[in-house]
Design an enzyme around this catalytic site. Structure first.
Site, PDB file in Angstrom:
ATOM      1  N   HIS A   1      -6.699   0.479  -1.592  1.00 29.79           N
ATOM      2  CA  HIS A   1      -6.318   1.902  -1.567  1.00 29.79           C
ATOM      3  C   HIS A   1      -6.801   2.671  -0.892  1.00 29.79           C
ATOM      4  CE1 HIS A   1      -8.125   5.293  -4.655  1.00 29.79           C
ATOM      5  NE2 HIS A   1      -6.866   4.646  -5.238  1.00 29.79           N
ATOM      6  N   ARG A   2      -5.768   3.643  -0.247  1.00 33.59           N
ATOM      7  CA  ARG A   2      -6.096   4.856   0.865  1.00 33.59           C
ATOM      8  C   ARG A   2      -6.302   3.953   2.054  1.00 33.59           C
ATOM      9  NH1 ARG A   2      -9.719   9.670  -2.542  1.00 33.59           N
ATOM     10  NH2 ARG A   2      -8.535   9.100  -4.793  1.00 33.59           N
TER      11      ARG A   2
ATOM     12  N   ASP B   1      -0.908   8.814   0.097  1.00 31.31           N
ATOM     13  CA  ASP B   1      -0.156   9.465  -1.515  1.00 31.31           C
ATOM     14  C   ASP B   1       0.271  10.396  -0.050  1.00 31.31           C
ATOM     15  OD1 ASP B   1      -2.338   9.057  -3.672  1.00 31.31           O
ATOM     16  OD2 ASP B   1      -3.935   9.118  -1.801  1.00 31.31           O
TER      17      ASP B   1
ATOM     18  N   HIS C   1      -4.517  12.694  -0.216  1.00 30.03           N
ATOM     19  CA  HIS C   1      -4.622  12.865  -1.950  1.00 30.03           C
ATOM     20  C   HIS C   1      -4.868  14.188  -2.272  1.00 30.03           C
ATOM     21  CE1 HIS C   1      -6.983  12.324  -5.048  1.00 30.03           C
ATOM     22  NE2 HIS C   1      -6.096  11.361  -5.442  1.00 30.03           N
TER      23      HIS C   1
ATOM     24  N   GLU D   1       2.198   6.421  -3.335  1.00 31.43           N
ATOM     25  CA  GLU D   1       2.469   7.412  -4.033  1.00 31.43           C
ATOM     26  C   GLU D   1       2.368   8.967  -4.285  1.00 31.43           C
ATOM     27  OE1 GLU D   1      -1.517   7.864  -6.131  1.00 31.43           O
ATOM     28  OE2 GLU D   1      -1.014   9.453  -7.019  1.00 31.43           O
TER      29      GLU D   1
ATOM     30  N   LYS E   1       2.525  12.329  -4.633  1.00 30.81           N
ATOM     31  CA  LYS E   1       1.677  13.904  -5.655  1.00 30.81           C
ATOM     32  C   LYS E   1       2.367  14.568  -6.242  1.00 30.81           C
ATOM     33  CE  LYS E   1      -2.353  12.488  -5.547  1.00 30.81           C
ATOM     34  NZ  LYS E   1      -2.956  11.711  -5.628  1.00 30.81           N
TER      35      LYS E   1
ATOM     36  N   ASP F   1     -11.010  -0.289  -3.718  1.00 31.78           N
ATOM     37  CA  ASP F   1     -11.811   0.145  -2.083  1.00 31.78           C
ATOM     38  C   ASP F   1     -12.648  -0.371  -1.697  1.00 31.78           C
ATOM     39  OD1 ASP F   1     -10.611   3.209  -3.063  1.00 31.78           O
ATOM     40  OD2 ASP F   1     -12.625   2.808  -4.449  1.00 31.78           O
TER      41      ASP F   1
HETATM   42  O1  G3P Z   1      -2.453   4.738  -7.140  1.00 30.88           O
HETATM   43  C1  G3P Z   1      -3.412   4.640  -7.784  1.00 30.88           C
HETATM   44  C2  G3P Z   1      -4.350   5.383  -7.683  1.00 30.88           C
HETATM   45  O2  G3P Z   1      -4.181   6.062  -6.105  1.00 30.88           O
HETATM   46  C3  G3P Z   1      -4.255   6.172  -8.086  1.00 30.88           C
HETATM   47  O3  G3P Z   1      -5.212   7.575  -8.585  1.00 30.88           O
HETATM   48  O4  G3P Z   1      -6.342   9.867  -8.039  1.00 30.88           O
HETATM   49  O5  G3P Z   1      -6.632   7.974  -6.599  1.00 30.88           O
HETATM   50  O6  G3P Z   1      -4.449   8.705  -6.636  1.00 30.88           O
HETATM   51  P1  G3P Z   1      -5.455   8.530  -6.890  1.00 30.88           P
HETATM   52 MG    MG Z   2      -3.620   7.633  -5.000  1.00 31.12          MG
END
Ligand code: G3P
Ligand code: MG
Length: 246
Positions: free
Chosen positions: A8-9, A37, A50, A110, A112, A235
């Site tokens: 994640h990220r 993101d 993000h 993703e 935004k 994470d």
């Molecule tokens: O794609 C999963 C997650 O990244 C969604 O929430 O806010 O971390 O981008 P956020």
């Molecule tokens: Mg995300």
């Protein structure tokens, strides 16, 4: 069944989120997929961030839609996380695609949901489709969004790309399948909190693939995999047993 771990990220507990440093660590830890993101600057440049402001993860403040590509060189996106990352930049999507090609990583991009209007969202979709042409065909890709209008538009214009509808627990209602069909989505990406075995069964019975976010507990990840989810976004990818990280 194959179980996918998505960083994640990037490896965001080891390096500043959504930076090339964080994505580069995936290979070192045997993680094949990352989530990132994508947002847009004033001049149409697509960047990995993000937040739609600089305030939380850089040494500056202000909105991304007020800066241009030239400004990126003077913005430090690493020193907030640790001294070793001083000088890290907000990456452009172009740079990230090069990294994914070089390091043979798969991407969950993703889109935004922008506060700056539909026109800029249209430009983001156009530029994303155009920049994705540089991605090697061997790379796997999922494009996701909480903004299902934007996602449906992206899928209409890029029908061969896999897309995922993101849902927060409170936005996941009884109409989820209708939304999935409108978007012609290949995946559902529900929030971890509140997700039950019955809901996972319902998704799987409909034929859709399921990736859950953001799971930072190994036992919960194990439970979700035993319920049949296909992947989890985390994470702490580096903490998962090696069977997930080959
Ligand atoms: O794609 C999963 C997650 O990244 C969604 O929430 O806010 O971390 O981008 P956020
Ligand atoms: Mg995300």
């Amino acid at each position: 069944m194959h179980k996918t771990i998505i960083a994640h990220r990037g490896m965001s507990s080891l390096a500043p989120e959504n930076t090339l440093a964080a994505f580069s660590l995936c290979k070192e830890h045997g993680v094949k997929w990352f989530e990132c993101d994508v947002d847009i600057l004033q001049d149409g440049t697509l960047v990995i961030s993000h937040d739609d402001t600089l305030d939380r993860c850089t040494d500056k403040s202000g909105r991304l839609c007020d800066i241009t590509r030239n400004d990126l060189e003077s913005i430090d996106a690493g020193s907030w996380f640790g001294d070793a990352f001083t000088g890290e930049r907000i990456p452009t999507l172009q740079q990230l695609i090069c990294l994914a090609n070089d390091q043979q990583l798969n991407l969950n991009i993703e889109i935004k949901s922008l506060p700056a209007g539909a026109e800029l969202s249209q430009l983001l979709i156009s530029n994303l489709i155009s920049e994705l042409q540089a991605l090697n065909s061997a790379r796997e890709l999922i494009v996701s969004s909480f903004n299902h209008q934007v996602l449906a538009e992206f899928k209409r214009r890029s029908p061969n790309t896999s897309v995922a509808c993101l849902f927060e627990s409170h936005t996941l209602g009884h109409d989820w399948q209708t939304i999935i069909e409108y978007c012609r989505a290949d995946y559902i990406h529900p929030q971890n909190e509140g997700l039950t075995k019955e809901m996972v069964r319902e998704f799987k019975d409909s034929g859709i693939k399921v990736n859950v976010w953001t799971v930072n507990d190994l036992a919960r990840a194990n439970e979700l995999f035993n319920w049949g989810v296909d992947g989890i976004c985390t994470d702490i990818a580096q903490q998962f047993p090696s069977k997930y990280r080959m």
